[in-house]
Write a protein that holds these residues in place. Structure first.
Motif, PDB file in Angstrom:
ATOM      1  N   PRO A  31       9.469 -15.971  28.134  1.00 61.42           N
ATOM      2  CA  PRO A  31      10.836 -16.039  27.804  1.00 61.42           C
ATOM      3  C   PRO A  31      11.904 -15.108  27.096  1.00 61.42           C
ATOM      4  O   PRO A  31      13.307 -14.631  27.156  1.00 61.42           O
ATOM      5  N   ASP A  32      10.884 -14.783  25.870  1.00 54.77           N
ATOM      6  CA  ASP A  32      11.625 -13.746  24.613  1.00 54.77           C
ATOM      7  C   ASP A  32      10.949 -13.104  23.824  1.00 54.77           C
ATOM      8  O   ASP A  32       9.290 -13.438  24.090  1.00 54.77           O
ATOM      9  N   GLY A  33      11.030 -12.208  23.178  1.00 53.65           N
ATOM     10  CA  GLY A  33       9.392 -11.517  22.477  1.00 53.65           C
ATOM     11  C   GLY A  33       9.494 -10.115  23.173  1.00 53.65           C
ATOM     12  O   GLY A  33       9.937  -9.994  24.510  1.00 53.65           O
ATOM     13  N   ARG A  34       8.264  -9.155  22.571  1.00 54.08           N
ATOM     14  CA  ARG A  34       7.754  -8.681  23.448  1.00 54.08           C
ATOM     15  C   ARG A  34       6.279  -8.278  22.936  1.00 54.08           C
ATOM     16  O   ARG A  34       5.941  -8.336  22.251  1.00 54.08           O
ATOM     17  N   ARG A  35       6.267  -8.011  24.750  1.00 53.36           N
ATOM     18  CA  ARG A  35       4.159  -7.864  24.909  1.00 53.36           C
ATOM     19  C   ARG A  35       3.991  -6.751  25.474  1.00 53.36           C
ATOM     20  O   ARG A  35       4.875  -6.047  25.943  1.00 53.36           O
ATOM     21  N   ILE A  36       3.858  -6.117  24.245  1.00 47.98           N
ATOM     22  CA  ILE A  36       2.954  -4.183  24.026  1.00 47.98           C
ATOM     23  C   ILE A  36       2.196  -4.330  23.830  1.00 47.98           C
ATOM     24  O   ILE A  36       1.529  -4.352  23.460  1.00 47.98           O
ATOM     25  N   ALA A  37       1.246  -3.008  24.834  1.00 42.68           N
ATOM     26  CA  ALA A  37      -0.185  -3.607  24.687  1.00 42.68           C
ATOM     27  C   ALA A  37      -0.218  -2.057  24.747  1.00 42.68           C
ATOM     28  O   ALA A  37       0.403  -1.035  25.968  1.00 42.68           O
ATOM     29  N   PHE A  38      -1.697  -0.985  24.561  1.00 44.30           N
ATOM     30  CA  PHE A  38      -2.216  -0.237  24.736  1.00 44.30           C
ATOM     31  C   PHE A  38      -3.245  -0.237  25.838  1.00 44.30           C
ATOM     32  O   PHE A  38      -3.770  -1.211  25.415  1.00 44.30           O
ATOM     33  N   ALA A  39      -3.004   0.856  26.732  1.00 49.39           N
ATOM     34  CA  ALA A  39      -4.341   0.265  27.793  1.00 49.39           C
ATOM     35  C   ALA A  39      -4.989   1.793  28.006  1.00 49.39           C
ATOM     36  O   ALA A  39      -4.372   2.503  28.211  1.00 49.39           O
ATOM     37  N   PHE A  40      -6.225   1.474  28.723  1.00 50.17           N
ATOM     38  CA  PHE A  40      -7.048   2.368  29.391  1.00 50.17           C
ATOM     39  C   PHE A  40      -8.324   1.329  30.490  1.00 50.17           C
ATOM     40  O   PHE A  40      -8.644   1.070  30.020  1.00 50.17           O
ATOM     41  N   PHE A  41      -8.568   2.864  31.191  1.00 50.73           N
ATOM     42  CA  PHE A  41     -10.085   1.564  32.227  1.00 50.73           C
ATOM     43  C   PHE A  41     -10.979   2.844  31.550  1.00 50.73           C
ATOM     44  O   PHE A  41     -11.187   3.444  30.338  1.00 50.73           O
ATOM     45  N   LEU A  42     -12.335   1.883  31.577  1.00 46.59           N
ATOM     46  CA  LEU A  42     -13.644   2.387  31.626  1.00 46.59           C
ATOM     47  C   LEU A  42     -14.141   2.491  32.960  1.00 46.59           C
ATOM     48  O   LEU A  42     -13.890   1.641  33.948  1.00 46.59           O
ATOM     49  N   GLY A  43     -14.913   2.772  33.124  1.00 48.28           N
ATOM     50  CA  GLY A  43     -15.683   3.469  34.624  1.00 48.28           C
ATOM     51  C   GLY A  43     -17.467   3.627  33.869  1.00 48.28           C
ATOM     52  O   GLY A  43     -18.012   4.725  32.990  1.00 48.28           O
ATOM     53  N   LEU A  44     -18.228   2.179  34.565  1.00 51.17           N
ATOM     54  CA  LEU A  44     -19.796   3.035  34.289  1.00 51.17           C
ATOM     55  C   LEU A  44     -20.038   3.895  35.843  1.00 51.17           C
ATOM     56  O   LEU A  44     -19.562   3.222  36.467  1.00 51.17           O
ATOM     57  N   THR A  45     -20.985   4.637  35.215  1.00 53.04           N
ATOM     58  CA  THR A  45     -20.915   5.651  36.628  1.00 53.04           C
ATOM     59  C   THR A  45     -22.825   5.539  36.672  1.00 53.04           C
ATOM     60  O   THR A  45     -23.022   4.804  35.883  1.00 53.04           O
ATOM     61  N   THR A  46     -23.818   6.198  37.910  1.00 48.30           N
ATOM     62  CA  THR A  46     -24.523   6.087  38.404  1.00 48.30           C
ATOM     63  C   THR A  46     -25.359   6.655  37.094  1.00 48.30           C
ATOM     64  O   THR A  46     -26.708   6.215  37.317  1.00 48.30           O
ATOM     65  N   THR A  47     -25.111   7.518  35.998  1.00 50.98           N
ATOM     66  CA  THR A  47     -26.085   8.148  34.875  1.00 50.98           C
ATOM     67  C   THR A  47     -26.071   7.410  34.041  1.00 50.98           C
ATOM     68  O   THR A  47     -26.756   7.550  32.836  1.00 50.98           O
ATOM     69  N   GLY A  48     -25.289   5.814  33.818  1.00 51.18           N
ATOM     70  CA  GLY A  48     -24.752   4.972  32.820  1.00 51.18           C
ATOM     71  C   GLY A  48     -24.025   5.124  31.305  1.00 51.18           C
ATOM     72  O   GLY A  48     -23.915   4.780  30.746  1.00 51.18           O
ATOM     73  N   GLN A  49     -23.306   6.178  31.570  1.00 58.22           N
ATOM     74  CA  GLN A  49     -22.413   6.831  31.093  1.00 58.22           C
ATOM     75  C   GLN A  49     -20.516   5.767  31.507  1.00 58.22           C
ATOM     76  O   GLN A  49     -20.941   5.420  32.421  1.00 58.22           O
ATOM     77  N   LEU A  50     -20.385   5.790  30.072  1.00 53.97           N
ATOM     78  CA  LEU A  50     -18.668   5.567  30.494  1.00 53.97           C
ATOM     79  C   LEU A  50     -17.846   6.231  30.536  1.00 53.97           C
ATOM     80  O   LEU A  50     -17.475   7.087  29.466  1.00 53.97           O
ATOM     81  N   ILE A  51     -16.775   6.429  31.144  1.00 55.52           N
ATOM     82  CA  ILE A  51     -15.980   6.684  31.129  1.00 55.52           C
ATOM     83  C   ILE A  51     -14.700   6.005  31.656  1.00 55.52           C
ATOM     84  O   ILE A  51     -14.340   5.178  31.440  1.00 55.52           O
TER      85      ILE A  51
END
Length: 267
Positions: free
Chosen positions: A244-264
């Motif tokens: 209802p008031d104030g600010r909600r601010i986030a920095f964000a990104f996605f992570l992906g686990l790959t078939t080789t076990g790497q995180l991208i």
């Protein structure tokens, strides 16, 4: 006839002092709902990030697509799909390069994205790397100010681009958020133990879904506090309640686990 679902004892939210490789693996496997690290960013780092926000060029989403106002910085790949489900590459790479230049000029110190990726790399035991398309690194690290809430929705790069997008093969996707401003009340994130199924499309609402889609599903709800870091699997339906008031601010990104076990990473 109403549907009831027995509770899954593994679908819980965990508060912890630091992310670990086990947390990331369990989220990827679907045996955990969310992991939160309180004070992931200290108050001084949050204040520094907040003071730099006026140096970042932010904009609103198209209200025809996103009916609740959300202020954003940085391109998100799911905003660049054409009608055939392919990437509008010319527009994306133009905006990604402009965002990189703007981020560099803003000179956030400390850099909340770099700090976050460093902690997650340490947790996984290997450096995070950007996802690539034809050898070219995508943009990773957005800012979102969500005060009017976000509809129930899910994020899944493999469904958004079913013919493939990255050079790497992603088998599980995680979402990361760190809050540099939080409202006094409201703004909670809810994650449901439900993933998309064809019948859900009867309940479509703009970019998301109406509440009937998840009304009988197990869920966890987390109210953000300043500096919190949060990881969850965004293939589970999730939403943000209005504040209802104030600010909600986030920095964000996605992570992906790959078939080789790497995180991208990407956004």
């Amino acid at each position: 006839m109403s549907r009831t679902t027995a509770l899954d004892p593994l679908f819980t939210a965990v508060d912890t002092a630091a992310f670990t490789d086990r947390h990331l693996a369990n989220l990827a496997a679907g045996t955990l709902a969310a992991v939160r690290v309180p004070d992931f960013l200290g108050n001084a780092a949050c204040r520094a990030a907040l003071s730099a926000l006026d140096r970042l060029p932010t904009t609103d989403y198209d209200p025809g697509r996103v009916p609740t106002p959300i202020v954003r910085f940085g391109p998100a790949l799911n905003d660049y799909r054409d009608q055939d489900g392919h990437l509008d590459a010319e527009r994306y790479w133009r905006d990604a390069e402009a965002a990189r230049v703007a981020w560099h000029r803003a000179a956030l110190r400390p850099d909340p994205i770099a700090v976050s990726m460093g902690h997650l790399s340490a947790a996984w035991g290997a450096a995070l790397a950007p996802a690539t398309i034809n050898g070219r690194a995508v943009f990773g690290g957005t800012l979102r100010e969500i005060n009017a809430g976000a509809l129930i929705h899910y994020d899944d790069i493999n469904r958004e681009y079913p013919t493939g997008l990255f050079d790497q093969e992603v088998i599980a996707q995680l979402a990361f958020n760190v809050w540099v401003a939080v409202p006094p009340t409201g703004g909670a994130t809810t994650v449901w133990r439900h993933r998309w199924e064809p019948a859900d499309d009867h309940h479509r609402q703009a970019y998301g879904y109406r509440s009937e889609t998840v009304e009988h599903c197990q869920h966890v709800t987390l109210t953000p506090k300043l500096g919190d870091g949060l990881l969850f699997n965004p293939a589970n339906f999730h939403a943000v309640e209005p504040n209802p008031d104030g600010r909600r601010i986030a920095f964000a990104f996605f992570l992906g686990l790959t078939t080789t076990g790497q995180l991208i990473t990407w956004s």
